[in-house]
Design an enzyme around this catalytic site. Structure first.
Site, PDB file in Angstrom:
ATOM      1  N   ASN A   7      -3.104  -5.670  -5.787  1.00 12.12           N
ATOM      2  CA  ASN A   7      -4.158  -5.359  -4.262  1.00 12.12           C
ATOM      3  C   ASN A   7      -5.203  -4.893  -4.799  1.00 12.12           C
ATOM      4  OD1 ASN A   7      -5.137  -5.054  -1.915  1.00 12.12           O
ATOM      5  ND2 ASN A   7      -3.282  -3.881  -0.898  1.00 12.12           N
ATOM      6  N   ARG A  90      -3.034 -10.118  -3.443  1.00 12.54           N
ATOM      7  CA  ARG A  90      -3.263  -9.838  -1.901  1.00 12.54           C
ATOM      8  C   ARG A  90      -4.750 -10.307  -1.842  1.00 12.54           C
ATOM      9  NH1 ARG A  90      -3.209  -4.699   2.299  1.00 12.54           N
ATOM     10  NH2 ARG A  90      -3.354  -6.059   3.851  1.00 12.54           N
ATOM     11  N   HIS A 179      -2.708  -8.459   8.739  1.00 13.41           N
ATOM     12  CA  HIS A 179      -1.576  -8.085   8.218  1.00 13.41           C
ATOM     13  C   HIS A 179      -0.269  -9.184   8.473  1.00 13.41           C
ATOM     14  CE1 HIS A 179      -2.809  -4.043  10.069  1.00 13.41           C
ATOM     15  NE2 HIS A 179      -2.794  -3.865   8.823  1.00 13.41           N
ATOM     16  N   ARG A 240     -10.741   2.787  13.779  1.00 10.99           N
ATOM     17  CA  ARG A 240     -11.231   1.609  14.538  1.00 10.99           C
ATOM     18  C   ARG A 240     -11.035   1.494  16.003  1.00 10.99           C
ATOM     19  NH1 ARG A 240      -8.270  -1.878  10.418  1.00 10.99           N
ATOM     20  NH2 ARG A 240      -9.447  -1.905   8.564  1.00 10.99           N
ATOM     21  N   GLU A 383       5.408  -5.759   1.863  1.00  7.83           N
ATOM     22  CA  GLU A 383       4.195  -6.735   1.498  1.00  7.83           C
ATOM     23  C   GLU A 383       4.225  -7.010   0.343  1.00  7.83           C
ATOM     24  OE1 GLU A 383       1.709  -4.195   4.025  1.00  7.83           O
ATOM     25  OE2 GLU A 383       0.540  -5.754   4.453  1.00  7.83           O
TER      26      GLU A 383
END
Ligand code: ADP
Length: 400
Positions: A7, A90, A179, A240, A383
């Site tokens: 990643n 990823r 996601h 956010r 993940e």
């Protein structure tokens, strides 16, 4: 087969090495501050953690450090890097093109580059990581796993915004969702835990970490998700803002804020941090709530309220809900927040069992009451394991 999961961020590379198909983690770690004088490596294997200052001027150098660490005589787990049969990457944005993970070829590289326009902060470093891995491991199969892929099943009614249609046609402005690897993984695990086929289960998955998103999964497919064209939309997150009236931005524009400032405000200075004025980290905030800080409490209340609202909306979208799943750092670890999110939902059939919810465990578990019409689960996300699974399947298929 050994599968390396990578990643790559703008100045970091996270990695995990798996023995497949057993999904056993052999080693994992991260290189931070690539390109800076104080670049560092954290590497964990056999339960012990090693840290080191390293020289990593770029991602190629970072990847070389990872590979030499994995083959190191003392802290490595491989006798030679040729043992790595495949690398799973990823990749944040796969646009409308990638509906699942794919073996990387020149066309895939071009497409990831093209979608950098939609994910300027993520796709370019992801691509740099892929190129570094292709360079260092030329004989390994390279696979891209996209955050957006699981959401390519959204129907147009869920992904088209209420803007002039030619904005979609010209610029592909639409809901993509993110996601996806996490939502797909926990939804499948949840169906399994309920003894249902994945194509039979309707599930609302809540991924609550630094970034947060909620997904409605109908018969195993994502049919709506709270993040939008970018990860900014939806529930409030660490920094956010989530959903806001877009006219607020025009209003602030008229007050003299430029787009760069508004972008930074919405992405980096809002959410839990912006509302509380204290921290984007939920654990810090909860500490301040316990001390009686009212702004910290307001931030946490808004966080929970927005999630409750999405669960209600997705209940309407799905019609029948078999389960709600909590995952991510917050979703997996905080019983009080799970209880607060579900507190107002008994009328839609969600009832948490306090003892099950409070039990400390890092395993997959049911936390709803026996009488709850909708089951509620905590399922730790994986993940990297999911990426390793996709990568192994594609690589094994290729060598058949
Ligand atoms: P990322 O999205 O970067 O993968 P994580 O999924 O690890 O992040 O989630 C990080 C968030 O989880 C942080 O806000 C952290 O404070 C929060 N978190 C971790 N443990 C707990 C806990 N016990 N209670 C509340 N929040 C927690």
């Amino acid at each position: 087969m050994k599968v390396l999961v990578v990643n790559a961020g703008s100045s970091s590379i996270k990695y995990q090495l798996f023995e497949m198909p057993a999904r056993r983690i052999l080693a994992k770690g991260m290189i931070e501050r690539i390109g800076q004088a104080d670049a560092a490596l954290v590497h964990t294997c056999s339960g012990s953690k090693h840290t080191a200052r390293i020289c990593a001027a770029d991602h190629d150098a970072g990847m070389a450090v990872i590979l030499s660490t994995l083959t190191d005589k003392k802290i490595g787990v491989l006798s030679e890097i040729g043992q790595i049969g495949a690398v799973g990457h990823r990749v944040v944005h796969g646009g409308e093109e990638f509906t699942g993970s794919v073996v990387i070829d020149a066309h895939v590289l071009d497409s990831i580059e093209r979608f950098a326009d939609l994910a300027p902060l993520h796709n370019p470093p992801n691509l740099t990581g892929i190129r570094a891995a292709m360079h260092s491991l030329p004989s390994a199969v390279q696979v891209a796993c996209f955050d957006t892929a699981f959401h390519t099943t959204l129907p147009p009614a869920a992904y088209i915004y209420g803007l002039p249609f030619d904005i979609y046609e010209k610029f592909r402005v639409r809901r993509y969702g993110f996601h996806g690897t996490s939502h797909r993984y926990v939804a499948r695990r949840c169906a399994k835990l309920m003894g249902l086929d994945k194509s039979a289960a309707n599930i609302i998955t809540c991924h609550l970490g630094n970034g947060c998103s909620i997904t409605a999964v109908k018969a195993g497919k994502s049919v709506d998700t709270s993040m939008g064209m970018t990860p900014l939309e939806g529930v409030i997150m660490g920094t956010r803002c989530g959903d806001v009236d877009p006219a607020i931005l025009f209003y602030l524009g008229d007050k003299g804020y430029d787009t760069k400032q508004l972008n930074a405000m919405c992405n980096k200075q809002s959410g839990l941090l912006g509302i509380s004025g204290i921290s984007n980290d939920m654990r810090n905030l909860l500490g301040r709530v316990a001390e009686g800080n009212t702004r910290a409490k307001l931030a946490v209340d808004i966080f929970c309220y927005r999630i409750t609202k999405y669960i209600g909306a997705y209940t309407a979208v799905l019609g029948r809900v078999d389960a709600v799943v909590f995952t991510g750092g917050i979703g997996e670890n905080n019983p009080a927040l799970r209880a607060q999110i579900c507190a107002d939902q008994p009328q839609i059939g969600i009832q948490i069992d306090p003892a099950r919810n409070d039990a400390s465990s890092s395993d997959e578990r049911l936390i709803s009451a026996e009488t709850s019409r909708v089951k509620v689960f905590v399922i730790p996300t994986d993940e990297e394991g999911a990426i390793a699974g996709d990568t192994y399947e594609l690589a094994a298929g290729k060598s058949k």
